[in-house]
Write an enzyme that holds these catalytic residues in place. Structure first.
Site, mmCIF file in Angstrom:
data_model
loop_
_atom_site.group_PDB
_atom_site.id
_atom_site.type_symbol
_atom_site.label_atom_id
_atom_site.label_comp_id
_atom_site.label_asym_id
_atom_site.label_seq_id
_atom_site.Cartn_x
_atom_site.Cartn_y
_atom_site.Cartn_z
ATOM 1 N N ARG A 88 -10.274 -13.489 -32.901
ATOM 2 C CA ARG A 88 -10.853 -12.214 -32.473
ATOM 3 C C ARG A 88 -11.071 -12.165 -30.969
ATOM 4 O O ARG A 88 -11.538 -11.151 -30.455
ATOM 5 C CB ARG A 88 -12.204 -12.031 -33.149
ATOM 6 C CG ARG A 88 -12.201 -11.098 -34.333
ATOM 7 C CD ARG A 88 -13.599 -11.129 -34.905
ATOM 8 N NE ARG A 88 -13.951 -9.953 -35.613
ATOM 9 C CZ ARG A 88 -13.870 -9.818 -36.937
ATOM 10 N NH1 ARG A 88 -13.374 -10.769 -37.665
ATOM 11 N NH2 ARG A 88 -14.286 -8.716 -37.507
ATOM 12 N N ARG A 127 -17.120 1.304 -48.969
ATOM 13 C CA ARG A 127 -16.668 0.020 -49.535
ATOM 14 C C ARG A 127 -17.728 -0.650 -50.414
ATOM 15 O O ARG A 127 -18.916 -0.628 -50.122
ATOM 16 C CB ARG A 127 -16.307 -0.940 -48.398
ATOM 17 C CG ARG A 127 -16.003 -2.354 -48.896
ATOM 18 C CD ARG A 127 -15.339 -3.230 -47.883
ATOM 19 N NE ARG A 127 -16.091 -3.340 -46.656
ATOM 20 C CZ ARG A 127 -15.658 -3.971 -45.583
ATOM 21 N NH1 ARG A 127 -14.460 -4.517 -45.590
ATOM 22 N NH2 ARG A 127 -16.382 -4.042 -44.493
ATOM 23 N N ARG A 172 -19.096 -2.698 -34.047
ATOM 24 C CA ARG A 172 -17.957 -3.561 -34.410
ATOM 25 C C ARG A 172 -16.674 -3.042 -33.773
ATOM 26 O O ARG A 172 -15.828 -3.825 -33.325
ATOM 27 C CB ARG A 172 -17.807 -3.621 -35.935
ATOM 28 C CG ARG A 172 -18.844 -4.525 -36.580
ATOM 29 C CD ARG A 172 -19.105 -4.161 -38.022
ATOM 30 N NE ARG A 172 -18.024 -4.442 -38.936
ATOM 31 C CZ ARG A 172 -17.969 -3.954 -40.176
ATOM 32 N NH1 ARG A 172 -18.908 -3.158 -40.621
ATOM 33 N NH2 ARG A 172 -16.968 -4.272 -40.951
#
Ligand code: AP5
Length: 217
Positions: A88, A127, A172
């Protein structure tokens, strides 16, 4: 073949990684799953990372590189490893390259899952995940069955992640654009990058990934 699934939160990396595990005998290495396991086991490291994850920030390179190194050196993956949510940062990408070289392995391809930000908000806030087997659901596209039992394992412990809200997602996404998206250029320059349309259906994305894997053989 060892591969990276690269994309922002909600791009569908976990969904596609699980399919590849079933279909190709690959091993999924998700740093997100590893960190969630650490936090629920209550270890010192788990306590340290919990607040960082809930705020949507990145855990330190040192911790995640250590987690990946441990798994890479102990797991047996006949069909290769799928790196999901790792690397990342550029430092993580360099560390992965060095680790694979040290183990006499290489990276076959990097698959970027391209999506747009609006779709991500809708996907993430809808989700749910089976707490027993990790199967991923979505209130809109793949709802939890009416009998309340997981399609894969029959379990009934469905969970929603603490960071799956609009506020955390914005953070995020910001982390993704600042620290992770430079990896697209990094792997392009190494001739390893392939891009698929992550906005397609789950089946459509899976077919595009299969094509990309064939091209990298
Ligand atoms: P992590 O767990 O890796 O989360 P993420 O990257 O934010 O990715 P997600 O798991 O949210 O999304 P996904 O792409 O897997 O999408 P999914 O398949 O579930 O990381 C969490 C946190 O841990 C980070 O914020 C950070 O703090 C820490 N962390 C982890 N790794 C780190 C690292 N390397 N370095 C530092 N910190 C790290 O799909 C999402 C939804 O969409 C589901 O409901 C699904 O059903 C649905 N869906 C999927 N595909 C489709 C499709 N094609 N069409 C319609 N719906 C779809």
């Amino acid at each position: 073949m060892n591969i990276i699934l690269l994309g922002p939160p909600g791009a569908g990396k976990g969904t596609q990684a699980r399919r590849l595990v079933e279909e190709r005998d690959m091993v999924q290495l998700s740093t997100g799953d590893m960190l969630r396991a650490a936090r629920s086991s209550g270890t010192e490291m788990g306590k340290r990372v919990a607040a960082i994850m809930d705020a949507g920030e990145l855990v330190t390179d040192e911790i995640v590189i250590g987690l990946i190194e441990e798994r890479l050196t102990t797991d047996n993956a006949p069909g290769g490893f799928i790196f999901d949510g790792f690397p990342r940062t550029l430092a993580q990408a360099d560390a992965l390259g060095a680790l694979l070289t040290r183990l006499g392995q290489e990276l076959g391809t990097v698959i970027e899952m391209a999506v747009d930000d609006e779709a991500l908000v809708a996907r993430i806030t809808a989700r749910a995940t089976c707490g027993d087997c990790g199967e991923v659901y979505n209130d809109i596209t793949k709802p939890i069955p009416e009998d309340g039992k997981c399609l894969k394992c029959g379990g009934s412990d469905f969970r929603r992640r603490a960071d799956d809200n609009e506020e955390s997602l914005k953070k995020r996404l910001l982390e993704y654009y600042k620290k992770t998206s430079p990896l697209i250029g990094y792997y392009y320059a190494k001739d390893l990058l392939q891009t698929v349309d992550g906005l397609d259906s789950v089946e459509g994305v899976a077919a595009a990934i299969a094509k990309a894997l064939k091209a990298a053989e």
